[in-house]
Write a protein that holds these residues in place. Structure first.
Motif, PDB file in Angstrom:
ATOM      1  N   ILE A 160      10.208  -4.624   9.079  1.00 34.02           N
ATOM      2  CA  ILE A 160      11.102  -4.473   7.928  1.00 34.02           C
ATOM      3  C   ILE A 160      10.294  -4.849   6.692  1.00 34.02           C
ATOM      4  N   ARG A 161      10.162  -3.924   5.769  1.00 38.61           N
ATOM      5  CA  ARG A 161       9.419  -4.183   4.543  1.00 38.61           C
ATOM      6  C   ARG A 161      10.378  -4.585   3.424  1.00 38.61           C
ATOM      7  N   VAL A 162       9.991  -5.631   2.711  1.00 41.50           N
ATOM      8  CA  VAL A 162      10.710  -6.043   1.505  1.00 41.50           C
ATOM      9  C   VAL A 162       9.697  -6.010   0.362  1.00 41.50           C
ATOM     10  N   PRO A 163       9.499  -4.855  -0.261  1.00 42.85           N
ATOM     11  CA  PRO A 163       8.506  -4.740  -1.335  1.00 42.85           C
ATOM     12  C   PRO A 163       8.966  -5.503  -2.580  1.00 42.85           C
ATOM     13  N   GLY A 223       5.249   0.950  -0.106  1.00 44.48           N
ATOM     14  CA  GLY A 223       6.203   0.306   0.783  1.00 44.48           C
ATOM     15  C   GLY A 223       7.167   1.249   1.464  1.00 44.48           C
ATOM     16  N   VAL A 224       7.292   2.485   0.986  1.00 39.77           N
ATOM     17  CA  VAL A 224       8.280   3.403   1.554  1.00 39.77           C
ATOM     18  C   VAL A 224       7.649   4.447   2.466  1.00 39.77           C
ATOM     19  N   GLY A 225       6.337   4.409   2.641  1.00 40.24           N
ATOM     20  CA  GLY A 225       5.649   5.393   3.458  1.00 40.24           C
ATOM     21  C   GLY A 225       5.426   4.935   4.885  1.00 40.24           C
ATOM     22  N   VAL A 226       4.507   5.611   5.578  1.00 39.87           N
ATOM     23  CA  VAL A 226       4.304   5.369   7.007  1.00 39.87           C
ATOM     24  C   VAL A 226       2.914   4.805   7.309  1.00 39.87           C
ATOM     25  N   LYS A 227       2.163   4.434   6.265  1.00 38.05           N
ATOM     26  CA  LYS A 227       0.790   3.991   6.472  1.00 38.05           C
ATOM     27  C   LYS A 227       0.652   2.480   6.335  1.00 38.05           C
ATOM     28  N   ASN A 228      -0.256   1.936   7.129  1.00 37.33           N
ATOM     29  CA  ASN A 228      -0.645   0.535   7.033  1.00 37.33           C
ATOM     30  C   ASN A 228      -2.161   0.493   7.083  1.00 37.33           C
ATOM     31  N   GLY A 229      -2.775  -0.550   6.538  1.00 40.89           N
ATOM     32  CA  GLY A 229      -4.224  -0.593   6.621  1.00 40.89           C
ATOM     33  C   GLY A 229      -4.830  -1.819   5.971  1.00 40.89           C
ATOM     34  N   VAL A 230      -6.086  -2.062   6.326  1.00 42.79           N
ATOM     35  CA  VAL A 230      -6.865  -3.147   5.723  1.00 42.79           C
ATOM     36  C   VAL A 230      -8.244  -2.596   5.353  1.00 42.79           C
ATOM     37  N   ASN A 231      -8.900  -3.303   4.449  1.00 42.59           N
ATOM     38  CA  ASN A 231     -10.216  -2.883   3.974  1.00 42.59           C
ATOM     39  C   ASN A 231     -11.308  -3.525   4.818  1.00 42.59           C
TER      40      ASN A 231
END
Length: 414
Positions: free
Chosen positions: A162-165, A175-183
């Motif tokens: 659950i995202r709370v931007p 916050g409303v898309g489907v991607k996650n990631g780190v650098n």
């Protein structure tokens, strides 16, 4: 002893094996994803039942297990937030059960640049004993949401997120898309997943305590999506640019809603939500933006870098005789009215050597590598209409950078 077989003999062996091997088994199935983006204020007020009601709708019996992860940048402005979260869970004990006290982690791009944070959060997921039907609630800016989303997606192959931007940029875009990631390896989002959230809860009250940079930063993504998809939306931003820059909440809420709507419509209806192809229209202006973030050691925030990337690609489009001078001037004027700089010195670093590791143009190769396939950039044909290209003229980009530098000097009065 090594035995060698003659070609005729090996060919006969292959033919014999082939005759005994059955045909391939083809597997094909469809998975449907659905999640809602809600808009509210004072999400953790005891009388705001949105979070509890939304979780109750999952059909499970008993209290749902939660781990809450909070961006530390929120705490100076919302000093009672951690206690409010605990009190909220106590208000709905039949629906929510905190497995641990809220976990606080660093916010900003630091969150995505520190591998130890991934290990730390994975350990917390393990220690608290979350299962795949549990929930991870991420509260913070886009970088924290990206990091926590990556950890949630890779724990048990996916715990419900659950995202709370809490920033404009996160509420209307990341916050409303489907991607996650780190650098990692000095590259933006080199490690990541495609994992839709369970839900997104946009709480407008968090925006009131943003500093000016984070307030306007997310508007760059709204300008981006308006320029390539909705001329009327750009006109609305253009008309309200001064009011938005002066922190008028009403037009900002409208911008966030429409921007989120356009982003979600693109993900659902353009046929490539997990980016299997090389086309990525929503990354208009981003090849340069991602590179500038790295070149400035992330002192330039994402929205600020996107604004410069938009200005650069619009100027290139103008020089390529795709975009009219009038439209180009309107775009640059709107970005400046919103409070964005259109130039930073890192744009001009090592432009004579496009293969130099500190050259902006190295970002083109990184962008192509990240997307896969041939280089695909979005340019602008007119306001509201994008045009994809696969080849660019670096000398023309050098000219575009020189123009932006001149505009910057002119606007500063030098």
């Amino acid at each position: 002893m090594i035995t060698s077989f003659s070609q005729p003999f090996t060919s006969s062996i292959n033919r014999a094996f082939k005759s005994d091997i059955p045909s391939p088994i083809r597997q094909q199935f469809t998975v449907t994803f659905q999640y809602d983006v809600y808009f509210t204020e004072q999400l953790f007020h005891p009388n705001n039942s949105l979070l509890a009601d939304m979780i109750a709708a999952d059909g499970q019996q008993g209290a749902r297990q939660l781990v809450v992860i909070v961006d530390d940048g929120l705490l100076p402005h919302h000093p009672h937030l951690l206690r409010q979260i605990e009190q909220y869970s106590q208000k709905y004990p039949n629906l929510l059960k905190l497995k641990a006290a809220p976990i606080v982690i660093p916010g900003g791009e630091t969150a995505k640049n520190e591998p130890a944070l991934i290990k730390y959060l994975q350990n917390q997921m393990n220690r608290t004993g979350l299962c795949r039907h549990s929930y991870v609630v991420a509260i913070g800016g886009g970088a924290v949401l990206d990091l926590v989303g990556y950890v949630a997606a890779t724990t048990h192959r996916g715990i419900r997120l659950i995202r709370v931007p809490t920033t404009v940029l996160a509420q209307n875009d990341s916050g409303v898309g489907v991607k996650n990631g780190v650098n990692t390896f000095g590259k933006k989002n080199f490690l990541g997943t495609f994992a839709p959230p369970y839900a997104v809860l946009n709480d407008f009250s968090f925006l009131t305590t943003l500093d000016d940079r984070d307030w306007r930063g997310g508007v760059a993504e709204a300008v981006k999506v308006a320029l390539i998809k909705d001329a009327n939306f750009f006109e609305a931003i253009e008309e309200q640019a001064e009011a938005i820059a002066n922190r008028n909440m009403a037009p900002m809420q409208q911008v966030i809603y429409r921007c989120a709507q356009l982003h979600m419509a693109h993900i659902a209806r353009q046929g490539d939500p997990f980016e299997m192809g090389s086309s990525r229209p929503l990354d208009f202006g981003h090849w340069a933006a991602h590179r500038l973030e790295s070149l400035t050691d992330y002192h330039l925030r994402h929205g600020e870098a996107v604004a410069i990337g938009i200005a650069l690609d619009c100027t290139y489009s103008y020089l390529s005789q795709l975009l009219s001078k009038t439209d180009w001037e309107r775009i640059c004027h709107t970005l400046k009215t919103l409070g964005f700089a259109l130039y930073v010195p890192e744009l001009s670093t090592h432009l004579d050597r496009d293969d130099h590791p500190d050259s902006l143009f190295a970002g083109l190769k990184e962008f192509q590598e990240h997307l896969g396939g041939e280089l695909t950039l979005m340019l602008l044909q007119e306001i509201g209409t994008g045009l994809e290209v696969h080849h660019v003229n670096l000398d023309r980009y050098r000219e575009a950078i020189a123009i932006l530098k001149t505009l910057s000097l002119t606007s500063s009065g030098n």
